[in-house]
Design a protein around this motif. Structure first.
Motif, PDB file in Angstrom:
ATOM      1  N   GLU A   1     -21.936  30.945  17.941  1.00 49.34           N
ATOM      2  CA  GLU A   1     -20.758  30.522  18.872  1.00 49.34           C
ATOM      3  C   GLU A   1     -20.993  29.219  19.334  1.00 49.34           C
ATOM      4  N   ALA A   2     -21.982  29.344  20.229  1.00 53.65           N
ATOM      5  CA  ALA A   2     -22.408  28.162  20.939  1.00 53.65           C
ATOM      6  C   ALA A   2     -22.637  27.007  19.945  1.00 53.65           C
ATOM      7  N   ARG A   3     -23.401  27.381  18.843  1.00 53.66           N
ATOM      8  CA  ARG A   3     -23.687  26.132  17.929  1.00 53.66           C
ATOM      9  C   ARG A   3     -22.335  25.518  17.184  1.00 53.66           C
ATOM     10  N   VAL A   4     -21.610  26.274  16.968  1.00 55.12           N
ATOM     11  CA  VAL A   4     -20.003  26.040  16.355  1.00 55.12           C
ATOM     12  C   VAL A   4     -19.222  25.066  17.348  1.00 55.12           C
ATOM     13  N   LYS A   5     -19.083  25.592  18.633  1.00 54.62           N
ATOM     14  CA  LYS A   5     -18.543  24.858  19.444  1.00 54.62           C
ATOM     15  C   LYS A   5     -19.048  23.390  19.668  1.00 54.62           C
ATOM     16  N   ALA A   6     -20.388  23.379  19.902  1.00 55.31           N
ATOM     17  CA  ALA A   6     -21.213  22.347  20.199  1.00 55.31           C
ATOM     18  C   ALA A   6     -20.915  21.298  18.887  1.00 55.31           C
ATOM     19  N   LYS A   7     -21.034  21.934  17.815  1.00 57.41           N
ATOM     20  CA  LYS A   7     -20.611  20.861  16.367  1.00 57.41           C
ATOM     21  C   LYS A   7     -19.101  20.386  16.577  1.00 57.41           C
ATOM     22  N   GLU A   8     -18.249  21.310  17.209  1.00 56.65           N
ATOM     23  CA  GLU A   8     -16.671  21.018  17.090  1.00 56.65           C
ATOM     24  C   GLU A   8     -16.638  19.803  18.225  1.00 56.65           C
ATOM     25  N   ALA A   9     -17.297  20.048  19.303  1.00 56.74           N
ATOM     26  CA  ALA A   9     -17.157  19.034  20.292  1.00 56.74           C
ATOM     27  C   ALA A   9     -17.836  17.615  19.795  1.00 56.74           C
ATOM     28  N   PHE A  10     -18.872  17.740  18.952  1.00 57.29           N
ATOM     29  CA  PHE A  10     -19.542  16.551  18.583  1.00 57.29           C
ATOM     30  C   PHE A  10     -18.714  15.819  17.472  1.00 57.29           C
ATOM     31  N   ARG A  11     -17.916  16.738  16.524  1.00 58.22           N
ATOM     32  CA  ARG A  11     -17.190  15.906  15.769  1.00 58.22           C
ATOM     33  C   ARG A  11     -16.084  15.295  16.376  1.00 58.22           C
ATOM     34  N   LEU A  12     -15.241  16.001  17.401  1.00 61.05           N
ATOM     35  CA  LEU A  12     -14.052  15.381  18.277  1.00 61.05           C
ATOM     36  C   LEU A  12     -14.806  14.060  18.802  1.00 61.05           C
ATOM     37  N   LEU A  13     -15.726  14.180  19.460  1.00 58.46           N
ATOM     38  CA  LEU A  13     -16.303  13.033  20.206  1.00 58.46           C
ATOM     39  C   LEU A  13     -16.755  11.951  19.366  1.00 58.46           C
ATOM     40  N   ASN A  14     -17.400  12.336  18.188  1.00 59.50           N
ATOM     41  CA  ASN A  14     -17.825  11.087  17.075  1.00 59.50           C
ATOM     42  C   ASN A  14     -16.421  10.544  16.790  1.00 59.50           C
ATOM     43  N   GLU A  15     -15.646  11.264  16.298  1.00 53.41           N
ATOM     44  CA  GLU A  15     -14.168  10.836  15.718  1.00 53.41           C
ATOM     45  C   GLU A  15     -13.685   9.731  16.899  1.00 53.41           C
ATOM     46  N   LEU A  16     -13.770  10.195  18.222  1.00 51.25           N
ATOM     47  CA  LEU A  16     -13.066   9.187  19.216  1.00 51.25           C
ATOM     48  C   LEU A  16     -13.816   7.901  18.939  1.00 51.25           C
TER      49      LEU A  16
END
Lengths: 673, 415
Positions: free
Chosen positions: B105-120
């Protein structure tokens, strides 16, 4: 001297200007009647007639007279009986009667070489030391003289000093050495030096005995019993009896004449073990086993009897002489308590209050055991008791070597005897409701004072009870359940110490018992009384036959071997299975003999392991050298272990000194605090 | 010596044991700390907290300023977003690697946050110099929304990590079982050490007690000895008196024996006198006892050499039978008359004033061994044999306590 028949006596020059004239060998009475006078050229110059002083000396031919001789290593005792009556100890009383000149006993000064005017304490005690003196002046009277060459001359050139009163001190100091040479250790021909002295001692003893019985009791001896220890091997025994019979013939010729010389009725079957047993006259029954232990000078003779039947007759070479073998070390080594011991000897033998006994006689044959024997023979019972009590009061001192070894000696004797009794009980499947009745005889028990053991039966009974308990524990490993029942039933029900009240009885009983032996109980088949092996020999191989285990409760000897190894006629060298660990006794029975030397815990053996290696080796060697060794077929392995290994004659291998050292009772500088 | 050895061994064993415990104790602590550090390091490989803080900082910068000041540019927001991305990892693979042990779960959330931040960072916020306040309102709202989402994901990831830590307690306790066993060992070792220490102290005290007791004993013995000596010195010494009394008694006994001899002599004189009267011969004047004594005392002693028979005949009244006391090596009186020697001594005179002779009691030797057995110790004789004994020189003795001791050997001859 000329006898009443006109016959000239034999003239013997015993010393320069000392002569003896002897009238002998006459069948008819031959009392002295005249003196022939010779000049310096040995020419007859006249006859001096004597008044008739002998009177009638006709013997009583109706008396059937028996004479028994207990020829002991230290002391000799004689007994007689008439017409199978009650035996009596022979106490010499005959004194010389001067036929011319001055009595030399006026000043009470005894001299060897003369018939005793005053007998030693033998008149009350009934025994005397087995020591002989021989004149130094006769160059032919040496060790080389064969017993067959002994003549009448020699008989008057020897004497028994123990028969003369108050000669003890002169003997001790060596005052007689100028004229006389002392000879002791006459019984055991260990180094071939016993003869001719043994024969001369016996001949002189017999001369005095025949004279006393004839002149004092009007009796002529018809029957003789000479006891022997079972430790005498076959050869020794046969040689002993042959020489005694020859001596008897000689003596009968001198005393009774040629016609009665050969008529010797001689009993050579009575051993000392049987004699001591018969002397007690104990009534055997099925509920009690009787165990007789006679501690003499050279041997301890043992008899196990049940229901008036001998089960074991045995003899071990552990006795009075063994005591002196280690006692003499107190005079040369710096041993614990040696000063106490020397002072006690001074007190006992010389009445000294604080003086040590010193070995001052320069003659090497006059050793401590001889000094002791001579000293004690001069003591009456009352003096002995007083001095013994004083010694017991003072004690032997702390860590005394002599006390330790003496205690061990007496404990070993009891242990060995009880082991034979245990084996007999198991072998014959005897359940004894009344247990064992121990009867202790022999002068050797008088040495107990140096173990601080009082001469009290009850004290020794406790000692025997404790030893029996130790033995039973060790034997339990080697017994079946059924056998254990017989062992468990054994107990010491009673102990009789013969010298508890009468000091002499312990010694004189052997000769008395010898006269009872053939009358009361015929001596039976020896194979039925042979000693027990005492220690189990696993898988004994003998003469190529199949290996057989000989158990501790099986008899030793040729008869037993023939039964065990059928078809074996000649016993060859043997071997048996030894355990791998040789640093401990190969059988627990052996440790029963050493654990009793542990002063702190008598249930634990504290003999050093290296010593056990040697001891095990010595027993193996004993079994491996049976071939052609008749002696070893008569001595059981457990006897060999005690007599020859633990009490080895070689001082270098005195394993019991090692045990003494381990227990802190040896040299003062060897003990750690 | 043995006590010292035992004491030494016990001391050494105690020291070894206690040192060993310390080693064990330190060893286990070190290991425990190392393992804890390693565990913490693996848990903190992605700094979710730090990343969230960076995202929060970006969110704050996107908000309208509370006070007037220098305007915040898009570049400043992107810096914070860049820091957060850096903390999470530059790619999703790096997140997987870095967070391999993290909960899924942590890994998934981390990747999600990464994708959002990277997109921004890569697509939405392109003009770094543009002021945030001047951004398009829709873009601004989208950026703020995505930043909030990224922050939420990071918080969730951190929460997952925390829950994993709490879910992993049993595993942690398994791995901590060793330290806890050692923890149990340490007190046990300390107890044993303490017991040994007590035993050691007890032995030491006993040793000291024995030594001090020995010293006390020695001191007491010295004091007692000193007191005894003082007391003995203070007391009169009766030993000498008893000895002298004993000697006096013996002297008296000797005197009585002499007196007895005198009386016998007197009786003999009287008997002889009576028999002379009765035989009808002329009676000589009967000498008084006093006269007899004077006559005897004035009689000259026989000169040597003299036959033993003559000498004893003349000196009979001065002769006492003596015998050797072998134990003490002296001659003593023989009251029973059984002795081989005669002591010639005038009992009326002090022993110091007269020569004391010892002569053979026998006057004839029947054999030469008479000499060797009884007299050789006191006399020399060139050729002993049967015959009359002659005294060439008498043996001389001197008085000692309890008897007489040979001082000078004599010489005999047989004729």
């Amino acid at each position: 001297m000329v006898d009443q028949n006109g016959r000239l006596g034999k003239l013997i020059e015993v010393e320069e200007e000392e002569y003896v004239s002897i009238l002998y060998g006459a069948v008819v009475p031959n009392q002295p009647r005249a003196l022939v006078l010779l000049d310096s050229n040995d020419r007859e110059r006249g006859v001096l007639f004597l008044a008739d002083f002998g009177g009638d000396q006709t013997p009583n031919h109706d008396l059937d007279t028996k004479l028994a001789v207990d020829f002991g290593t230290s002391n000799t005792s004689l007994a007689y009986s008439f017409n199978d009556g009650q035996p009596e100890t022979l106490r010499f009383q005959l004194t010389p009667r001067p036929i011319w000149g001055k009595r030399r006993d006026v000043q009470h000064l005894e001299l060897p070489g003369f018939f005793p005017y005053e007998w030693s304490a033998t008149t009350t005690k009934g025994f005397y030391p087995t020591i002989l003196l021989s004149r130094r002046s006769d160059a032919r009277l040496t060790d080389d003289l064969e017993p067959e060459e002994i003549s009448l001359d020699h008989l008057f050139k020897v004497d028994i000093p123990g028969l003369h009163k108050d000669l003890e001190q002169r003997l001790y100091e060596g005052r007689l050495n100028t004229t006389w040479k002392p000879h002791a250790n006459l019984k055991w021909d260990l180094e071939g030096r016993t003869e001719p002295w043994r024969t001369l001692f016996l001949e002189l003893t017999l001369l005095y005995a025949h004279a006393d019985l004839f002149f004092n009791k009007g009796a002529m001896v018809d029957h003789y019993v000479f006891t022997f220890p079972l430790a005498f091997r076959k050869d020794d025994r046969e040689s002993y009896h042959t020489k005694v019979k020859n001596a008897l013939k000689q003596m009968r010729y001198y005393c009774y004449g040629a016609s009665l010389m050969s008529h010797v009725n001689y009993d050579d079957k009575v051993d000392e073990s049987t004699a001591i047993a018969e002397s007690i006259g104990a009534i055997g029954n099925k509920s009690t086993m009787e165990l007789f232990i006679d501690v003499g000078g050279g041997t301890c003779d043992i008899a196990v009897s049940h229901d008036r039947r001998f089960l074991v007759l045995d003899s071990i070479r552990v006795a009075g002489k063994t005591f002196f073998q280690f006692a003499k070390k107190n005079f040369s080594d710096d041993l614990e308590g040696s000063v106490h011991f020397r002072k006690h000897l001074g007190k006992l033998l010389q009445g000294a209050n604080d003086g040590e006994l010193k070995l001052i006689n320069p003659d090497p044959s006059f050793s401590l055991d001889i000094i002791y024997s001579v000293g004690i023979s001069g003591l009456d019972d009352q003096h002995f008791r007083e001095r013994e009590a004083a010694i017991l009061r003072k004690g032997m001192g702390a860590y005394s070597y002599q006390r330790y070894r003496t205690r061990l000696l007496f404990r070993h004797i009891i242990t060995y005897s009880l082991l034979q009794a245990c084996a007999a009980a198991v072998d014959h499947r005897l359940k004894l409701p009344n247990g064992i009745n121990l009867i202790l005889g022999g002068n050797g028990w008088g040495l107990m004072l140096f173990a601080e053991f009082p001469r009290v039966s009850i004290r020794l009974r406790d000692e025997a009870q404790s030893i029996l308990k130790t033995l039973k524990t060790q034997l339990a490993q080697h017994t079946t359940d059924e056998e254990r029942e017989y062992l468990d039933a054994l107990k010491i029900s009673n102990l009789v110490l013969l010298n508890e009240d009468n000091l002499s009885k312990a010694k004189t009983n052997v000769a008395l018992g010898a006269l009872n032996a053939d009358r009361v109980r015929a001596v039976g088949d020896r194979s039925l009384t042979m000693p027990y092996t005492g220690v189990t020999l696993e898988e004994l191989q003998l003469s190529g036959a199949n290996a057989q285990t000989i158990r501790w409760c099986e008899r030793w000897g040729s008869a037993s071997f023939k039964e065990k190894f059928p078809g074996v006629e000649q016993v060859e060298d043997g071997s048996f299975n030894m355990p791998d660990d040789l640093e401990k006794p190969f059988s627990g029975v052996l440790s029963a003999f050493t654990s009793i030397g542990n002063v702190r815990n008598q249930d634990q053996d504290n003999m050093p392991p290296t010593v056990w290696t040697n001891i095990n080796g010595r027993i193996t060697e004993f079994v491996s050298t049976l071939r052609g060794n008749v002696e070893r077929l008569e001595v059981s392995p457990i006897n060999h272990f005690l007599s020859e290994v633990l009490y080895s004659k070689k001082a270098a291998s005195d394993y019991l000194d090692t045990l003494a050292e381990v227990n802190g009772n040896y040299k003062s500088n060897s003990r750690e605090d | 010596m043995t006590t010292r050895r035992i004491l030494g061994c016990v001391l050494l064993a105690a020291v070894c044991l206690m040192t060993g415990c310390e080693w064990i104790g330190f060893g286990s602590n070190t290991s425990q700390n190392t393992k804890s550090a390693k565990s913490a390091q693996s848990v903190a490989e992605i700094d979710f907290g730090g990343a969230e803080n960076d995202v929060q900082a970006a969110i704050e910068k996107m908000k309208p300023p509370i006070r007037a000041g220098e305007p915040i540019t898009v570049g400043q927001v992107k810096t914070d977003i860049g820091h957060a991305i850096e903390k999470l990892g530059n790619t999703e693979n790096q997140i997987d690697q870095a967070c391999a042990s993290c909960p899924w779960e942590a890994r998934v959330k981390a990747k999600e946050a990464f994708r959002l931040l990277n997109e921004l960072d890569k697509t939405k916020l392109t003009n770094n110099s543009q002021e945030v306040t001047k951004l398009d309102a829709a873009l601004k709202t989208e950026v703020q929304g995505k930043l909030d989402q990224a922050g939420q994901h990071l918080r969730d990831a951190a929460a997952s990590m925390k829950s994993k830590s709490s879910d992993g307690q049993p595993a942690k306790s398994d791995s901590a079982a060793e330290p806890s066993f050692l923890d149990a060992l340490i007190p046990a070792a300390k107890i044993i050490g303490a017991v040994l220490l007590l035993v050691l102290l007890a032995i030491g005290l006993m040793y000291l007690w024995q030594h001090s007791w020995k010293s006390v004993e020695i001191n007491v013995a010295r004091m007692v000895t000193a007191h005894s000596a003082a007391a003995r010195d203070g007391q009169p010494d009766y030993t000498q008196k008893i000895t002298s009394l004993s000697s006096a008694q013996k002297e008296m006994s000797n005197s009585l024996a002499d007196l007895h001899t005198e009386i016998r002599s007197l009786a003999r004189l009287v008997r002889e006198s009576m028999s002379d009267r009765n035989d009808g011969r002329r009676h000589p004047t009967i000498p008084s006892y006093q006269n007899t004594v004077e006559e005897f005392s004035s009689k000259a002693e026989p000169e040597f050499p003299v036959s033993a028979f003559d000498y004893l005949g003349k000196m009979d009244r001065f002769a006492n039978v003596v015998r050797p006391d072998f134990q003490n090596g002296i001659l003593v009186n023989a009251p029973d008359g059984k002795g081989e020697l005669m002591l010639i001594r005038d009992s009326r005179l002090p022993d110091e004033t007269q020569p004391l002779f010892v002569v053979p009691r026998t006057t004839q030797f029947q054999t030469k061994q008479d000499f060797y057995t009884y007299y050789e110790k006191y006399y020399d004789c060139v050729r002993p044999s049967a015959g009359d004994v002659w005294i060439i020189d008498p043996a001389v003795v001197e008085k000692v306590s309890g008897g007489w001791q040979l001082r000078e050997k004599g010489v005999l001859e047989v004729r």
